[in-house]
Every structure is written in C-alpha cells, then in structure tokens.
Design a protein around this motif. Structure first.
Motif, PDB file in Angstrom:
ATOM      1  N   GLU A 176     124.262  78.371  37.785  1.00 51.64           N
ATOM      2  CA  GLU A 176     123.798  79.736  38.294  1.00 51.64           C
ATOM      3  C   GLU A 176     124.168  79.951  39.779  1.00 51.64           C
ATOM      4  OE1 GLU A 176     124.439  83.314  37.522  1.00 51.64           O
ATOM      5  OE2 GLU A 176     124.190  81.955  35.923  1.00 51.64           O
ATOM      6  N   TYR A 177     123.208  79.064  40.564  1.00 55.23           N
ATOM      7  CA  TYR A 177     123.325  79.342  42.091  1.00 55.23           C
ATOM      8  C   TYR A 177     124.927  78.981  42.468  1.00 55.23           C
ATOM      9  CZ  TYR A 177     118.500  79.259  43.616  1.00 55.23           C
ATOM     10  OH  TYR A 177     117.050  79.480  43.743  1.00 55.23           O
ATOM     11  N   ALA A 178     125.449  78.014  41.842  1.00 54.17           N
ATOM     12  CA  ALA A 178     126.842  77.790  42.325  1.00 54.17           C
ATOM     13  C   ALA A 178     127.842  78.820  42.103  1.00 54.17           C
ATOM     14  CB  ALA A 178     127.265  76.451  41.574  1.00 54.17           C
ATOM     15  N   ALA A 179     127.781  79.652  40.865  1.00 54.89           N
ATOM     16  CA  ALA A 179     128.670  80.727  40.551  1.00 54.89           C
ATOM     17  C   ALA A 179     128.361  81.851  41.455  1.00 54.89           C
ATOM     18  CB  ALA A 179     128.256  81.126  39.045  1.00 54.89           C
ATOM     19  N   ARG A 180     127.004  82.199  41.625  1.00 58.49           N
ATOM     20  CA  ARG A 180     126.726  83.227  42.467  1.00 58.49           C
ATOM     21  C   ARG A 180     127.204  82.872  44.063  1.00 58.49           C
ATOM     22  NH1 ARG A 180     122.425  86.591  41.019  1.00 58.49           N
ATOM     23  NH2 ARG A 180     122.788  85.910  39.124  1.00 58.49           N
ATOM     24  N   LEU A 181     126.924  82.125  44.447  1.00 57.78           N
ATOM     25  CA  LEU A 181     127.316  81.748  45.876  1.00 57.78           C
ATOM     26  C   LEU A 181     128.734  81.679  45.916  1.00 57.78           C
ATOM     27  CD1 LEU A 181     124.677  79.053  46.697  1.00 57.78           C
ATOM     28  CD2 LEU A 181     124.598  81.448  47.351  1.00 57.78           C
ATOM     29  N   GLY A 187     131.172  84.232  48.390  1.00 53.43           N
ATOM     30  CA  GLY A 187     132.280  83.669  49.549  1.00 53.43           C
ATOM     31  C   GLY A 187     131.920  82.430  49.919  1.00 53.43           C
ATOM     32  N   TRP A 188     131.010  81.740  49.477  1.00 53.21           N
ATOM     33  CA  TRP A 188     130.580  80.318  49.833  1.00 53.21           C
ATOM     34  C   TRP A 188     131.416  79.404  49.415  1.00 53.21           C
ATOM     35  CZ3 TRP A 188     126.355  79.057  53.006  1.00 53.21           C
ATOM     36  CH2 TRP A 188     125.581  80.190  53.415  1.00 53.21           C
ATOM     37  N   GLU A 204     134.518  70.474  35.311  1.00 52.55           N
ATOM     38  CA  GLU A 204     134.804  71.664  34.510  1.00 52.55           C
ATOM     39  C   GLU A 204     134.198  73.083  35.450  1.00 52.55           C
ATOM     40  OE1 GLU A 204     133.058  71.063  30.828  1.00 52.55           O
ATOM     41  OE2 GLU A 204     134.330  69.768  30.009  1.00 52.55           O
ATOM     42  N   LEU A 205     133.069  72.737  36.039  1.00 52.46           N
ATOM     43  CA  LEU A 205     132.404  73.921  36.597  1.00 52.46           C
ATOM     44  C   LEU A 205     133.368  74.241  38.124  1.00 52.46           C
ATOM     45  CD1 LEU A 205     130.238  75.806  37.343  1.00 52.46           C
ATOM     46  CD2 LEU A 205     129.140  74.271  38.119  1.00 52.46           C
ATOM     47  N   ALA A 206     133.579  73.028  38.575  1.00 52.55           N
ATOM     48  CA  ALA A 206     134.405  73.346  39.778  1.00 52.55           C
ATOM     49  C   ALA A 206     135.925  73.886  39.537  1.00 52.55           C
ATOM     50  CB  ALA A 206     134.396  71.910  40.704  1.00 52.55           C
ATOM     51  N   ALA A 207     136.429  73.537  38.615  1.00 57.79           N
ATOM     52  CA  ALA A 207     137.592  74.148  38.284  1.00 57.79           C
ATOM     53  C   ALA A 207     137.640  75.404  37.830  1.00 57.79           C
ATOM     54  CB  ALA A 207     138.101  73.348  37.034  1.00 57.79           C
ATOM     55  N   ARG A 208     136.291  75.703  37.290  1.00 59.98           N
ATOM     56  CA  ARG A 208     136.280  77.271  36.747  1.00 59.98           C
ATOM     57  C   ARG A 208     135.962  78.061  38.108  1.00 59.98           C
ATOM     58  NH1 ARG A 208     132.638  76.415  33.497  1.00 59.98           N
ATOM     59  NH2 ARG A 208     130.681  77.180  34.659  1.00 59.98           N
ATOM     60  N   LEU A 209     135.017  77.702  38.990  1.00 58.39           N
ATOM     61  CA  LEU A 209     134.797  78.714  40.122  1.00 58.39           C
ATOM     62  C   LEU A 209     136.020  78.549  41.061  1.00 58.39           C
ATOM     63  CD1 LEU A 209     131.254  77.295  40.915  1.00 58.39           C
ATOM     64  CD2 LEU A 209     131.983  79.213  39.702  1.00 58.39           C
ATOM     65  N   ARG A 210     136.834  77.570  41.246  1.00 50.67           N
ATOM     66  CA  ARG A 210     138.013  77.792  42.105  1.00 50.67           C
ATOM     67  C   ARG A 210     138.931  78.809  41.362  1.00 50.67           C
ATOM     68  NH1 ARG A 210     138.311  71.874  41.356  1.00 50.67           N
ATOM     69  NH2 ARG A 210     137.189  70.972  43.006  1.00 50.67           N
ATOM     70  N   ALA A 211     139.145  78.747  40.096  1.00 50.23           N
ATOM     71  CA  ALA A 211     139.994  79.693  39.655  1.00 50.23           C
ATOM     72  C   ALA A 211     139.745  81.187  39.669  1.00 50.23           C
ATOM     73  CB  ALA A 211     140.278  79.216  38.328  1.00 50.23           C
ATOM     74  N   ASP A 212     138.180  81.439  39.501  1.00 49.81           N
ATOM     75  CA  ASP A 212     137.692  82.695  39.416  1.00 49.81           C
ATOM     76  C   ASP A 212     137.196  83.204  40.775  1.00 49.81           C
ATOM     77  OD1 ASP A 212     137.484  82.342  36.586  1.00 49.81           O
ATOM     78  OD2 ASP A 212     135.366  81.859  36.555  1.00 49.81           O
ATOM     79  N   THR A 213     137.105  82.572  41.950  1.00 46.17           N
ATOM     80  CA  THR A 213     136.488  82.791  42.946  1.00 46.17           C
ATOM     81  C   THR A 213     137.261  82.533  44.143  1.00 46.17           C
ATOM     82  OG1 THR A 213     135.044  81.064  43.740  1.00 46.17           O
ATOM     83  CG2 THR A 213     134.196  82.758  42.185  1.00 46.17           C
ATOM     84  N   GLY A 214     138.239  81.616  44.281  1.00 47.69           N
ATOM     85  CA  GLY A 214     138.913  80.880  45.239  1.00 47.69           C
ATOM     86  C   GLY A 214     138.223  79.883  46.235  1.00 47.69           C
ATOM     87  N   ALA A 215     136.904  79.906  45.757  1.00 49.98           N
ATOM     88  CA  ALA A 215     136.150  78.984  46.789  1.00 49.98           C
ATOM     89  C   ALA A 215     136.653  77.550  46.662  1.00 49.98           C
ATOM     90  CB  ALA A 215     134.796  78.861  46.174  1.00 49.98           C
TER      91      ALA A 215
END
Length: 288
Positions: A37-42, A46-47, A61-72
């Motif tokens: 949850e910290y990862a997703a929120r940060l 924009g972090w 899996e989490l990294a791929a999802r966050l890249r796709a959802d936020t561009g981080a």
C-alpha cells in the motif's frame, strides 16, 4: 516533548511529503499488505520506487502494475533482510543519492510462547525487526542530511505498548513486542537527535491490520496469492493514509487508530515524570 515531536495539527516549517519534489522511495516488505500500500500510494504521488521483499514473483507483479498505472520507475530487490549479504545489498541501494524516503516496513512476528519458539526464529525476528531497520536507516540518513532533504518511516506496532498484558486475545509476543518497542524508542530518540535538520522521522504503530501477517510466523514467506487473515482489522490503506498525513504534519509517533491525540502528550508527560523523579539516592522502598 522533543523539538520535532509536534502534536497533531501542528505543521513544521520543512517541506511535506505533498510539497517536496518526489525522488526515490525505498519500501521494504513491499510484496503485500502495508508495504504494498505504501508503494502504490507513493507511486501515485509521483515517487519512483525501490521495492524490497523476499517474494520475487509478487514484487515483479506489483512493479509491473505500478509502472502501468502511474508511470513510476520501479526497481525490485529480492532480499531476505535476515541474511547479512542481502541486507548489505539493500543498504548499498538505500545509500544512493536519489533516495529521499526510506520506509522500513519489513517485519516478522515469531509468535509463540517464549520457551517453545525455536531460538533460530527468534534470532531472525531480531535481525529483521531491529538490525535491518537500524542499519538501513544508518545507510540512508547521512546522505539525506548532506542533500538537505529526506524522510524515514519505521513501521512498528501497537504491541510495542502492550507490556505485561497477558496473551488472549493478544498473541504470545515477548520478542516481537520487544523489537517494536525498540523501534519506537529508536525513532523518537533519532528524531530528537535530528531536530532542526530538514529530515522528517516517524514511527507508525498500527494495531491489528487486515493483511496476511498472522498467516505465518516469518520463518518462511506466506505462499500463494495475497490474502487477509481471519482476524481482519484496519485496512492497510488506512494505516498508510494515517502515516503519510502524520508525516506531512510532523507527528513523530503515529498511531492510526488513536482518536484521543492527547493520549500521546500524557504518555510523554508520564515518561518525563518518571525520569525527573528518579534521583541519585535510593528510593525508600528499596532500603533495608
């Protein structure tokens, strides 16, 4: 109250997590629950992220999802923080010039009666819950000070304050609670040491949280898909909301479910009284 132990509602003069230009945040124990949850929120703020955990598949899996959802930009480090070599690798990354936030979230519980839990597991609890966050903070803080920005969040537990309360419904927890008590004291003392610098330091003490934490003792990672233990508890999202809000307002000790914020003030006052009333002469009750 320490110089930067502000009360709820007080806003320090330093940058907040909202106004600071985001850099890279390192989150340990990021494969599920509070860490995920910290990862997703940060990432949503924009972090860029460095995610650390034992379960490589979940991190990927989490990294791929966050890249796709936020561009981080998201790195992953598969590591067991109880292992010296793995901890050293993570410490090297934490010391990087781009790291402006360290979230020491990884933890294991080793629950069970003290005389029955395997000593090797208890040693691992100490390694993950005490040694790792201490050495990672030591790796991060000097560079943050040199750059004039940064924040440290240590995830403890409300069990840090459980003291002599007996098991049932609380778990058998002598070593786990001791490690979380260490994190509370370490964080508060470090925050006082760093008072007057631009760094923000926080310890967050959630109570029972709706994660998979109680599905294992920590000797091995919980297998399978992420899920929630039967006891339920506060949503991990609410814990992180409280922590990031408290980081913005400068609260060193964040207790997400504590409605009476003055309870922390009374706690500090009780500590002060204990110290002030302990003198150099022997207390009468111990004489003779």
């Amino acid at each position: 109250m320490a110089a930067n132990e502000t009360s709820a509602g007080e806003t320090p003069a330093t940058e907040t997590a909202e106004t600071q230009t985001p850099g890279t945040a390192v989150v340990t124990g990021a494969s599920s629950g509070i860490g995920a949850e910290y990862a997703a929120r940060l990432a949503g703020r924009g972090w860029d992220l460095v995610l650390v955990a034992r379960r490589a598949e979940r991190l990927t899996e989490l990294a791929a999802r966050l890249r796709a959802d936020t561009g981080a930009a998201v790195e992953t480090l598969t590591a067991d923080l109880a292992l010296t070599a793995d901890l050293a690798e993570v410490a090297d990354r934490v010391a990087g010039d781009d790291v402006d936030l360290l979230v020491n979230n990884a933890g294991i519980n080793g629950y069970g009666p003290f005389t029955e839990v395997d000593g090797t597991l208890l040693g691992k609890v100490l390694d993950v819950n005490v040694t790792a966050p201490t050495l990672l903070a030591r790796a991060a803080v000097p560079g943050m000070l040199a750059r004039g920005r940064g924040a440290l969040v240590n995830v403890a537990s409300l069990l840090a304050f459980a003291g002599d309360l007996p098991p049932g419904p609380l778990p058998y927890r002598a070593v786990y609670a001791g490690t979380k008590g260490y994190l509370v004291t370490f964080t508060r003392t470090l925050a006082a040491e760093l008072a007057g610098t631009p760094l923000r330091v926080q310890v967050v003490c959630p109570g029972l949280t709706a994660t998979e934490f109680h599905l294992g003792r920590g000797d091995t990672p919980v297998a399978g898909e992420a899920r929630v233990h039967d006891e339920g508890g506060m949503p991990a999202a609410d814990v992180v909301t409280a922590s990031l809000t408290a980081l913005d307002t400068g609260e060193v000790v964040c207790v997400p479910g504590l409605h009476d914020a003055e309870a922390l003030t009374r706690w500090r006052a009780a500590e002060h009284s204990l110290r002030e009333n302990s003198g150099r002469s022997l207390a009468p009750r111990y004489e003779g």
